[in-house]
Design an enzyme around this catalytic site. Structure first.
Site, PDB file in Angstrom:
ATOM      1  N   GLY A  25      -6.594   0.568   0.037  1.00 35.78           N
ATOM      2  CA  GLY A  25      -6.339   1.788  -0.699  1.00 35.78           C
ATOM      3  C   GLY A  25      -5.479   1.584  -1.935  1.00 35.78           C
ATOM      4  N   HIS A  26      -5.405   2.633  -2.734  1.00 45.43           N
ATOM      5  CA  HIS A  26      -4.694   2.609  -4.013  1.00 45.43           C
ATOM      6  C   HIS A  26      -3.240   2.169  -3.863  1.00 45.43           C
ATOM      7  CE1 HIS A  26      -2.290   6.219  -3.091  1.00 45.43           C
ATOM      8  NE2 HIS A  26      -3.373   6.620  -2.434  1.00 45.43           N
ATOM      9  N   ASP A  27      -2.765   1.445  -4.832  1.00 42.16           N
ATOM     10  CA  ASP A  27      -1.356   1.035  -4.939  1.00 42.16           C
ATOM     11  C   ASP A  27      -0.884   0.152  -3.803  1.00 42.16           C
ATOM     12  OD1 ASP A  27      -0.616   2.602  -7.383  1.00 42.16           O
ATOM     13  OD2 ASP A  27      -1.198   4.270  -6.085  1.00 42.16           O
TER      14      ASP A  27
END
Length: 212
Positions: free
Chosen positions: A133-135
């Site tokens: 997932g993001h980040d």
């Protein structure tokens, strides 16, 4: 092995199952493969030569096709010391979102999705049908096994492994060399070196084998 006789292309360290899957990834991506590096007594695998890692030639490109982070650390040190150049390989059916950085020696296999603003450290692996997932930040030699799901803003420290179909929830931290067993659901931080299993994930009892 001399420069006059060495085949050009990528060398895959590890001629076992994952190494052959790396070969499949390279073929799909149109990356020429010179052969395999392995101490096992193979002469060839899938029609490609097998050499011992100590015979690796300076200046050649390599990727480590072994899931064990400790073995990847040892082989990377050996091959780098021999003048090797770690290559990053992404399957054409993997998706890498913008503002994501893959370190040297990373492997992203078919069906994997790596979201935006993710950092993958050197020699990390996101195997087939896994998601990040993001980040999220993955340290060096991190392994996300097939179907693993790493949520946004997760930190996976150096050498951490997320097992097949396991889930690490948003914002959690998995410590250095920790292991998340297959199908586990990580709802809290995992200390360094810990093995966790189940849903919600709990430390593995010493009298029970790991699930992945």
């Amino acid at each position: 092995m001399t420069s006059a006789t060495a085949p050009r292309g990528l060398w895959i360290a590890g001629a076992g199952g994952l190494g052959r899957e790396v070969l499949d990834t390279a073929l799909a991506a149109g990356v020429p493969v010179a052969g395999f590096l392995d101490d096992a007594p193979y002469s060839s695998v899938r029609g490609l030569p097998v050499r011992r890692p100590a015979e690796f030639e300076a200046g050649a490109r390599y990727l480590i096709g072994i899931a064990d982070p400790a073995v990847r650390r040892r082989l990377a040190a050996l091959l780098d010391g021999l003048g090797g150049e770690p290559a990053t390989l992404v399957h054409p059916r993997a998706l890498i979102a913008p503002d994501t950085v893959l370190g040297p020696g990373c492997l992203v296999m078919g069906g994997a999705y790596v979201s935006s603003s993710v950092r993958l450290g050197a020699h990390s692996q996101v195997q087939y049908n896994a998601t990040v997932g993001h980040d999220a930040v993955l340290g060096e030699r991190v392994t996300v096994l097939p179907g693993g799901n790493v949520s946004g803003a997760v930190l996976l420290a150096d050498g951490a492994t997320v097992g097949s179909n396991a889930v690490v929830l948003q914002g959690r931290k998995v410590g250095e060399d920790a292991f998340v067993g297959a199908a586990a659901v990580v709802t809290g931080d995992v200390p360094p070196g810990e093995v966790v299993v189940g849903s919600p994930a709990r430390p593995l009892r010493k009298d029970r084998p790991a699930t992945d």
